[in-house]
Design a protein around this motif. Sequence first.
Motif, PDB file in Angstrom:
ATOM      1  N   ARG A 416      40.910  39.291  30.631  1.00 33.05           N
ATOM      2  CA  ARG A 416      41.361  40.513  31.299  1.00 33.05           C
ATOM      3  C   ARG A 416      40.598  41.741  30.825  1.00 33.05           C
ATOM      4  O   ARG A 416      40.697  42.811  31.406  1.00 33.05           O
ATOM      5  CB  ARG A 416      42.867  40.709  31.114  1.00 33.05           C
ATOM      6  N   THR A 435      39.240  45.002  33.403  1.00 33.13           N
ATOM      7  CA  THR A 435      40.386  44.718  34.256  1.00 33.13           C
ATOM      8  C   THR A 435      40.359  43.313  34.848  1.00 33.13           C
ATOM      9  O   THR A 435      41.324  42.902  35.482  1.00 33.13           O
ATOM     10  CB  THR A 435      40.461  45.726  35.415  1.00 33.13           C
ATOM     11  N   GLN A 436      39.285  42.581  34.645  1.00 30.74           N
ATOM     12  CA  GLN A 436      39.152  41.286  35.305  1.00 30.74           C
ATOM     13  C   GLN A 436      40.000  40.221  34.617  1.00 30.74           C
ATOM     14  O   GLN A 436      40.227  40.253  33.428  1.00 30.74           O
ATOM     15  CB  GLN A 436      37.693  40.857  35.311  1.00 30.74           C
ATOM     16  N   GLN A 437      40.483  39.243  35.403  1.00 32.06           N
ATOM     17  CA  GLN A 437      41.226  38.127  34.878  1.00 32.06           C
ATOM     18  C   GLN A 437      40.579  36.839  35.377  1.00 32.06           C
ATOM     19  O   GLN A 437      41.106  36.159  36.232  1.00 32.06           O
ATOM     20  CB  GLN A 437      42.695  38.182  35.333  1.00 32.06           C
TER      21      GLN A 437
END
Length: 441
Positions: A416, A435-437
Amino acid sequence: MTLPSAHDVALSAERRSAARLLLAHPLVTSDGPHADLFPLVRRHADWLGKRFQQVLGYRLLVDSSYARLFKAGLGAGSGHQFVRSTGTPFSPHTYACLALALSVLVTAPEQMLLSQLVADVRAAAADADVELEETGRAAGKRTLVAALRQLVEWGVLVETHGHVGAITAEGGGEALITVDRELARVVVAGPLAQSRDGADLVRRAADPSFGGPRTYVRRMLVETPVVHLDELTDPERDWLRTRQRREAQAFVELLGLETEIRAEGVALVDPEEELTDLRFPGTGTVAQAALLLVERLVERLRPPDPGHPATGGFLVVGVAVPDGLVDEVLAELVAEYGERSNWQRGYLEDPHALREAALDLLARMRLLAPAGPQRAEGEGLPEAYAEELPEGRQVTNVGEARPRGGNWVLLAAAARYATRVTMPTTSSIRKDAHTQQELPL
């Protein structure tokens, strides 16, 4: 469906505010920093006491001038560090000074001179056969002051005239301090009388007793950033898998925490961002370096999708970090950001210290873990193994092995904080950091 009345809504909000206060600050006094909310704790003391006992196995003691939530801990290696005003973690000597001071203060007079307290601490150390850093030297004085300042923060000591820092004054200094013996008695949460030593105290405190797996898992959910199914014992894992959605409602009602459920585990999220003593991302050299480090580790080690044939159909909970990769990435980060981001000179000159501090922060955030079992079956105690873990190997069980070199596993939750690259219909590319998951959790 009958909607709750305005009175019920207000009542729930008051109880939740009081519960959140106690969870974040287990010792609250009527004249301390949170005096404005202390009446709420007293007003709802009975309800709070029952709920904390039922849900977490925590005992609540509410008096006319203080409230003490006796947390249980999670076992060895899971405690939260005290830090000095400079941000430096307490040393073993500082903890020793703190414990010795408490042992003296439970029977101390209501008021005493600072010099007498110092003499009593030295005498207590001698009686207990504890070797303290020489309190007559500058370093020893600063250590003792750090312990006493912690007691001032709790309200156990009140600086009536002068300050405890007078100990460090050249030629010695003096102060008059007021002692709250009752607070001194309730600071220690564990069962002192039944414990043989410090390790036994920690073990006994973490024992969920009749609550068993239910209570221990709830404590883990509340007290840690994320709980991976892999780190639980079989009974704990089975309980969480069957109860996780029903438990979500209980945590919303008691603490206002939202439950985030993923394939690898569960995390409780605080929308208000209040119930934590560890903020990440954060400010300062270590926090910035740790964030950049975990971002680049994910970029380099991200495995295929969990359903990809390369994973063998297993759920990937982490990836082994190859030897030397952490040092390589940190060296890149120091060269790229160190000077222009004004990182602390001490860390720039001591890469090993920066490495240890960044890894410690990421481990406490449950984004990295030492490769190896985290707990013995049914206990809160770490174990160590000497089996080698191949570099770059995907891990389907964080507890598979602990390599001799102290290698690390990059856990799924770290994804994340990775950089996200989106490809819009135009030729431009936008990078939206942290912000990535990509990994499942």
